[in-house]
Each structure stands twice: as structure tokens, then as C-alpha cells.
Write a protein that holds these residues in place. Structure first.
Motif, PDB file in Angstrom:
ATOM      1  N   SER A   8      12.798  -9.723   3.379  1.00 12.76           N
ATOM      2  CA  SER A   8      11.568  -9.115   3.574  1.00 12.76           C
ATOM      3  C   SER A   8      10.528 -10.267   3.858  1.00 12.76           C
ATOM      4  O   SER A   8      10.750 -11.298   3.451  1.00 12.76           O
ATOM      5  CB  SER A   8      10.922  -8.680   2.162  1.00 12.76           C
ATOM      6  OG  SER A   8       9.706  -8.176   2.425  1.00 12.76           O
ATOM      7  N   ARG A   9       9.623 -10.068   4.765  1.00 14.97           N
ATOM      8  CA  ARG A   9       8.692 -10.954   5.261  1.00 14.97           C
ATOM      9  C   ARG A   9       7.517 -10.697   5.174  1.00 14.97           C
ATOM     10  O   ARG A   9       7.141  -9.224   5.212  1.00 14.97           O
ATOM     11  CB  ARG A   9       9.201 -11.190   6.845  1.00 14.97           C
ATOM     12  CG  ARG A   9      10.426 -12.027   6.846  1.00 14.97           C
ATOM     13  CD  ARG A   9      10.521 -13.222   6.204  1.00 14.97           C
ATOM     14  NE  ARG A   9      11.865 -14.237   6.400  1.00 14.97           N
ATOM     15  CZ  ARG A   9      13.025 -14.115   5.633  1.00 14.97           C
ATOM     16  NH1 ARG A   9      12.793 -13.291   4.436  1.00 14.97           N
ATOM     17  NH2 ARG A   9      14.121 -14.669   5.706  1.00 14.97           N
ATOM     18  N   PRO A  10       6.239 -11.322   5.172  1.00 20.86           N
ATOM     19  CA  PRO A  10       4.932 -10.967   5.087  1.00 20.86           C
ATOM     20  C   PRO A  10       4.793  -9.914   6.152  1.00 20.86           C
ATOM     21  O   PRO A  10       5.125 -10.287   7.497  1.00 20.86           O
ATOM     22  CB  PRO A  10       4.169 -12.193   5.384  1.00 20.86           C
ATOM     23  CG  PRO A  10       4.944 -13.445   4.732  1.00 20.86           C
ATOM     24  CD  PRO A  10       6.565 -12.813   5.134  1.00 20.86           C
ATOM     25  N   LEU A  11       3.869  -8.900   5.989  1.00 22.38           N
ATOM     26  CA  LEU A  11       3.298  -7.952   7.050  1.00 22.38           C
ATOM     27  C   LEU A  11       4.517  -6.933   7.622  1.00 22.38           C
ATOM     28  O   LEU A  11       4.297  -6.569   8.689  1.00 22.38           O
ATOM     29  CB  LEU A  11       2.651  -8.760   8.164  1.00 22.38           C
ATOM     30  CG  LEU A  11       1.388  -9.679   7.561  1.00 22.38           C
ATOM     31  CD1 LEU A  11       0.763 -10.447   8.903  1.00 22.38           C
ATOM     32  CD2 LEU A  11       0.538  -8.896   6.969  1.00 22.38           C
ATOM     33  N   ALA A  12       5.856  -6.979   6.784  1.00 22.28           N
ATOM     34  CA  ALA A  12       6.575  -6.120   7.408  1.00 22.28           C
ATOM     35  C   ALA A  12       6.257  -4.560   6.896  1.00 22.28           C
ATOM     36  O   ALA A  12       7.046  -3.784   7.649  1.00 22.28           O
ATOM     37  CB  ALA A  12       8.086  -6.424   6.640  1.00 22.28           C
ATOM     38  N   ASP A  13       5.343  -4.376   6.352  1.00 20.17           N
ATOM     39  CA  ASP A  13       4.933  -2.878   6.054  1.00 20.17           C
ATOM     40  C   ASP A  13       5.794  -2.099   5.320  1.00 20.17           C
ATOM     41  O   ASP A  13       6.005  -0.902   5.961  1.00 20.17           O
ATOM     42  CB  ASP A  13       4.284  -2.361   7.363  1.00 20.17           C
ATOM     43  CG  ASP A  13       2.697  -2.932   7.779  1.00 20.17           C
ATOM     44  OD1 ASP A  13       2.174  -3.350   6.633  1.00 20.17           O
ATOM     45  OD2 ASP A  13       2.354  -2.727   8.815  1.00 20.17           O
ATOM     46  N   LEU A  14       6.727  -2.442   4.546  1.00 23.02           N
ATOM     47  CA  LEU A  14       7.858  -1.733   3.860  1.00 23.02           C
ATOM     48  C   LEU A  14       6.832  -0.831   2.835  1.00 23.02           C
ATOM     49  O   LEU A  14       5.886  -1.203   2.252  1.00 23.02           O
ATOM     50  CB  LEU A  14       8.648  -2.495   3.155  1.00 23.02           C
ATOM     51  CG  LEU A  14       9.393  -3.538   4.081  1.00 23.02           C
ATOM     52  CD1 LEU A  14      10.602  -4.326   3.102  1.00 23.02           C
ATOM     53  CD2 LEU A  14      10.165  -2.737   4.914  1.00 23.02           C
ATOM     54  N   PRO A  15       7.474   0.528   2.662  1.00 21.69           N
ATOM     55  CA  PRO A  15       6.857   1.195   1.773  1.00 21.69           C
ATOM     56  C   PRO A  15       6.916   0.796   0.371  1.00 21.69           C
ATOM     57  O   PRO A  15       7.703  -0.065   0.221  1.00 21.69           O
ATOM     58  CB  PRO A  15       7.735   2.506   1.627  1.00 21.69           C
ATOM     59  CG  PRO A  15       8.470   2.516   3.193  1.00 21.69           C
ATOM     60  CD  PRO A  15       8.500   1.085   3.148  1.00 21.69           C
ATOM     61  N   VAL A  16       5.910   0.997  -0.521  1.00 21.76           N
ATOM     62  CA  VAL A  16       5.998   0.338  -1.994  1.00 21.76           C
ATOM     63  C   VAL A  16       6.047   1.585  -2.998  1.00 21.76           C
ATOM     64  O   VAL A  16       5.168   2.312  -3.001  1.00 21.76           O
ATOM     65  CB  VAL A  16       4.738  -0.609  -2.278  1.00 21.76           C
ATOM     66  CG1 VAL A  16       4.528  -1.097  -3.664  1.00 21.76           C
ATOM     67  CG2 VAL A  16       4.598  -1.733  -0.952  1.00 21.76           C
ATOM     68  N   ILE A  17       6.984   1.203  -4.136  1.00 25.19           N
ATOM     69  CA  ILE A  17       6.817   2.146  -4.990  1.00 25.19           C
ATOM     70  C   ILE A  17       6.411   1.225  -6.517  1.00 25.19           C
ATOM     71  O   ILE A  17       6.946   0.168  -6.656  1.00 25.19           O
ATOM     72  CB  ILE A  17       8.389   2.607  -5.646  1.00 25.19           C
ATOM     73  CG1 ILE A  17       8.767   3.681  -4.327  1.00 25.19           C
ATOM     74  CG2 ILE A  17       8.290   3.453  -6.654  1.00 25.19           C
ATOM     75  CD1 ILE A  17      10.120   4.199  -4.505  1.00 25.19           C
ATOM     76  N   VAL A  18       5.503   1.913  -7.214  1.00 26.46           N
ATOM     77  CA  VAL A  18       5.010   1.194  -8.368  1.00 26.46           C
ATOM     78  C   VAL A  18       5.316   2.148  -9.415  1.00 26.46           C
ATOM     79  O   VAL A  18       4.861   3.228  -9.495  1.00 26.46           O
ATOM     80  CB  VAL A  18       3.239   0.805  -8.185  1.00 26.46           C
ATOM     81  CG1 VAL A  18       2.774   0.507  -9.541  1.00 26.46           C
ATOM     82  CG2 VAL A  18       3.004   0.011  -7.161  1.00 26.46           C
ATOM     83  N   TYR A  19       6.103   1.317 -10.502  1.00 29.55           N
ATOM     84  CA  TYR A  19       6.710   2.346 -11.727  1.00 29.55           C
ATOM     85  C   TYR A  19       5.933   1.806 -12.902  1.00 29.55           C
ATOM     86  O   TYR A  19       5.885   0.568 -13.165  1.00 29.55           O
ATOM     87  CB  TYR A  19       8.227   1.893 -11.626  1.00 29.55           C
ATOM     88  CG  TYR A  19       8.630   2.736 -12.747  1.00 29.55           C
ATOM     89  CD1 TYR A  19       8.917   4.035 -12.776  1.00 29.55           C
ATOM     90  CD2 TYR A  19       9.209   2.148 -13.927  1.00 29.55           C
ATOM     91  CE1 TYR A  19       9.527   4.755 -14.002  1.00 29.55           C
ATOM     92  CE2 TYR A  19       9.867   2.744 -14.951  1.00 29.55           C
ATOM     93  CZ  TYR A  19       9.890   3.989 -14.782  1.00 29.55           C
ATOM     94  OH  TYR A  19      10.562   4.495 -15.970  1.00 29.55           O
ATOM     95  N   ILE A  20       5.552   2.840 -13.456  1.00 20.95           N
ATOM     96  CA  ILE A  20       4.801   2.693 -14.784  1.00 20.95           C
ATOM     97  C   ILE A  20       5.870   3.058 -15.861  1.00 20.95           C
ATOM     98  O   ILE A  20       6.237   4.351 -15.930  1.00 20.95           O
ATOM     99  CB  ILE A  20       3.394   3.202 -15.038  1.00 20.95           C
ATOM    100  CG1 ILE A  20       2.627   2.964 -13.868  1.00 20.95           C
ATOM    101  CG2 ILE A  20       2.927   3.012 -16.455  1.00 20.95           C
ATOM    102  CD1 ILE A  20       1.265   3.417 -13.894  1.00 20.95           C
ATOM    103  N   HIS A  21       6.453   2.302 -16.780  1.00 23.50           N
ATOM    104  CA  HIS A  21       7.403   2.652 -17.749  1.00 23.50           C
ATOM    105  C   HIS A  21       6.694   3.904 -18.948  1.00 23.50           C
ATOM    106  O   HIS A  21       5.510   3.718 -19.067  1.00 23.50           O
ATOM    107  CB  HIS A  21       7.844   1.708 -18.461  1.00 23.50           C
ATOM    108  CG  HIS A  21       7.001   0.755 -19.254  1.00 23.50           C
ATOM    109  ND1 HIS A  21       6.653   1.277 -20.697  1.00 23.50           N
ATOM    110  CD2 HIS A  21       6.244  -0.548 -19.072  1.00 23.50           C
ATOM    111  CE1 HIS A  21       5.853   0.315 -21.141  1.00 23.50           C
ATOM    112  NE2 HIS A  21       5.410  -0.722 -20.377  1.00 23.50           N
TER     113      HIS A  21
END
Length: 428
Positions: free
Chosen positions: A73-86
Motif C-alpha cells: 500500500s502506498r499514499p494516495l492509493a485510494d483503497l477502501p477502508v473498513i473501520v471496525y468497532i468491537h
């Protein structure tokens, strides 16, 4: 550990060093806020780089976040992000929930962030000068989401394509963060797995906490008690929790779908949820299920016909009537209510198993790809901003739900599996 295993990212928060196994990179226990005291509001960190952060070791006792990315992964690659809350009943859990490990997501070119937050009284006791509907534990998560917005591009993530996923108490938090008075544009869609709202407010329960502690329930009093006698505070909380044992002792309430934004929402539940709790199993094993359920139903929030619900529960499983009541009262009713009241598009899933009950939390490793099956593919599709491959959940189309068998990996579309729950519990 060799130098080759270390990876350093430079972001607005500063220099952060994690570790890589050649496929997946982990940055563990990154601080995202300053907490001046357990019972005080967290503060946003300055917008200037901090001291270099060693994110090579998980520190579960810290209120922090962890990030898992593809190795390349590199800066500005614009990959989707999943934020998980336990989850953890607003009492337990950390930002290192291994059941939701982000490695399978990273191998699919999706970044995962785990956010930790304060639990128990530090996170969810309310004081006289707190804003209504605000809780320190949930505001912690809000600050974590804002940190992600400012910094995730440096890790290769797209801050405009964040999917918020929560399970149990984490699902409740995700829904609460979707309220119009909380939402700040930090995520674009929500997956809420088996949320669990208390049936009564902390304000109505404050007297019982005061009784077990023998102290005023104020910020100053609890701060002093935590410093001088933390064992007494913990013992008092344990008694408070027992006092409200038929419900969530803490947490945000009430759920009101009309207060939520119109974000895409994916609601899920397991079919058996809490069959395994010792108290319920004892009553069911002794053959007292229907009688005990009738006695407990109103206390557990059932507002419709008790007889009709018991009949439906016996039809599903005559051996576990109390176990079903616990799961319906604790989780499935909130899944139904959120889906019915949401202002945006809604999809629903139900997880089942073949030979064993589909219990609370069993779906997490399947959804996150640690166990094989279709569930991880469904999550990845949702995280890329695409609609699930089954119909939306609406009354006009028969409330269609994707039922996923975790053992066989098969799915089928069923109509209105939570009808008995909706009719028995109704809106809060």
C-alpha cells in the motif's frame, strides 16, 4: 525483529512505524486522542506531528486504534477502508479483536482500522452537566474516525470511502454515530451486526449505582474513587451490573431510527444469539422454558402478545424458549427496529448453522474472511460501495432477508424472518 520487517509511514499525525510479514502490514495501538482523566471528555490531538510512534506492539490497555494494510500500500492509493468497532457489552474488548483481524481484507486490497474506546463507567456513566445523548465511549470513537479522515490517505486509504462496521455493543455505537446530531461525514455506510441497546436510560439507573457505590455519581466523586480505591469502584460496578442483569447495564438509549441519517445500512443477526447463557440454559434444560418466558417477557421488553411469541418460539425450537427470549430481547429486536425505522436503504442478513446454534459473535470471523464462505465477499462488495446482491429490506417487498448458512456457505432469500420479533417487541 529485523529492520526489513519494519514499515514507517509519515502522516499528519507524525512518523508511525509498524511491522510487515511481506503481505500484510500492521500498525498497532496508535494514540488518536488525549484523555485528561477517565471520566473526562477526550481531546483531539494537535494538528502538528507528534513524537515518532512505535506501532509495532499491541497495547490492549490503551485507548487507541490499529491499522492493517496491504504490504504494498502506498499514499494516495485510494483503497477502501473498513473501520471496525468491537463489542463487549460496553464492558470489555479492545482495538485488537482477533476475530475481526484485518489480514484477509488487506490481501483483498482493503484497509482495516480497529478503534478502541472507554468502556464501563468511564465510557458510559452520565453526569448532570453532560450533553443529552452523548457518551464518552462513543465520542472516543468519533475522535478515532476523525483521526482516520486526517491520516488514512498516508496509509493508502480513501477517506471518502469508509465503511463503519460494528458488532454487538460496537454495532450500537455505529448506529449511534449515524444519528444526525453525531454524524460528521466520517463514513459512507454502516454494517451493524447484532446491536444491543439498553431498555432503560442511565439516568433512571443512577440511583441503583449510587446505592451500590455508597458515593455520589458525579465526575469528581468517581474520579476520586478511581484514584483512591479502584477495587471498590470495580466491585460496585459488578453489583450494579448484576442489579440490571436482565438487560444491558450501560449503553446509549433509546434507539430512534427517525434520528438517524439516510446512509446505506446493512443489519445482521444470528438466529440463536444467546442460547448459551447459563441462566437461560438452566431454565430450558429443566423444562421450564415457556413458563419462565411468560414470567420474564414483560420485564425483558416484550410489549405484544406473550402467548403468540411463545408459540412462535416453540415452533422454531421447543427446547430453547428462554434462550430465544434472551437473544430476541437483547439483539434481534433492535435489528428489526433499526431496519424498520431507517431513513436510508436497508439490507438485512441472518446467519444460521446446521448442527449447532448460530450464537452471538459466531459470524465475525466469517464476515472478516478468517473462515471460508460467502460472507467475506459480501463485506468486500459493500466496502467498495456496491449494493448487496439481494433485495433491499422493505415492507412493500415482503421484508426479504439474505439467510447465510455459515457451515455450508450457502445463501437463500427468505421473507420476514423477524416477524415474531417485530410483532412481540415493536418500537422502543
Amino acid at each position: 525483529m529485523s529492520d526489513d520487517a519494519r514499515v514507517t509511514v509519515y502522516c499528519p499525525a507524525g512518523e508511525i512505524t509498524g511491522t510487515s510479514d511481506g503481505q500484510v502490514t500492521n500498525f498497532r495501538s496508535i494514540p488518536y486522542s488525549h484523555i485528561p482523566g477517565d471520566f473526562f471528555d477526550a481531546q483531539r490531538l494537535p494538528n502538528t506531528p507528534q513524537e515518532p510512534i512505535d506501532a509495532t506492539v499491541h497495547r490492549p490497555e490503551s485507548i487507541a486504534l490499529s491499522i492493517t494494510t496491504p504490504h504494498d500500500s502506498r499514499p494516495l492509493a485510494d483503497l477502501p477502508v473498513i473501520v471496525y468497532i468491537h463489542g463487549g457489552r460496553f464492558e470489555n474488548g479492545t482495538h485488537g479483536d482477533r476475530r475481526a483481524d484485518g489480514a484477509p481484507n488487506a490481501r483483498a486490497k482493503v484497509i482495516t482500522v480497529h478503534i478502541g474506546y472507554r468502556v464501563k463507567l468511564a465510557g458510559f456513566a452520565q453526569f448532570h452537566n453532560d450533553e443529552p445523548h452523548r457518551y464518552r465511549g462513543i465520542d472516543d470513537c468519533q475522535l478515532g474516525l476523525e483521526w482516520v479522515q486526517r491520516n488514512i490517505e498516508s496509509f493508502g486509504g480513501d477517506p471518502t470511502n469508509v465503511t463503519l462496521v460494528g458488532q454487538s455493543a460496537g454495532a450500537t455505537t455505529a448506529l449511534w454515530l449515524s444519528r444526525r446530531d453525531h454524524y460528521r461525514g466520517c463514513f459512507r455506510r454502516v454494517m451493524a451486526m447484532s446491536p444491543c441497546f439498553p431498555r432503560d436510560s442511565f439516568q433512571h439507573r443512577k440511583g441503583s449505582l449510587r446505592t451500590v457505590l455508597g458515593k455520589p455519581v458525579t465526575r469528581a466523586s468517581l474520579t476520586k474513587l478511581a484514584a483512591k480505591n479502584p477495587r471498590l469502584l470495580e466491585r460496585g460496578y459488578s453489583r450494579f451490573r448484576t442489579w440490571h442483569g436482565l438487560d444491558m447495564a450501560l449503553g446509549p438509549t433509546p434507539l430512534d431510527g427517525a434520528e438517524m441519517t439516510d446512509l446505506p445500512l446493512w443489519m445482521t443477526s444470528t438466529r440463536e444469539e444467546f442460547y448459551h447463557l447459563p441462566g437461560g440454559r438452566t431454565l430450558d434444560d429443566r423444562g421450564w422454558g415457556p413458563r419462565a418466558a411468560r414470567f420474564l417477557a414483560k420485564r425483558m421488553g416484550l410489549s405484544g402478545s406473550v402467548s403468540a411469541w411463545i408459540a412462535a418460539a416453540q415452533k422454531m425450537d421447543p427446547e430453547r424458549v428462554v434462550g430465544r427470549l434472551i437473544g430476541d430481547a437483547s439483539n434481534r429486536r433492535w435489528v428489526s427496529q433499526a431496519a424498520e425505522q431507517s431513513l436510508g436503504p436497508v439490507w438485512m442478513s441472518e446467519y444460521v448453522r446446521d448442527a449447532t446454534p448460530a450464537l452471538h459473535c459466531v459470524e465475525i470471523p466469517y464476515v472478516f474472511g478468517l473462515e471460508p464462505g460467502i460472507s467475506h465477499e459480501q463485506l468486500l462488495r459493500f466496502a467498495h460501495g456496491r449494493e448487496p446482491l439481494w433485495p433491499r429490506y422493505t415492507a412493500n417487498t415482503g421484508r426479504q432477508v439474505c439467510r447465510t448458512n455459515l457451515d455450508s456457505g450457502t445463501t437463500e432469500i427468505v421473507s420476514d424472518p423477524l416477524k415474531m420479533v417485530r410483532e412481540a417487541f415493536g418500537p422502543n
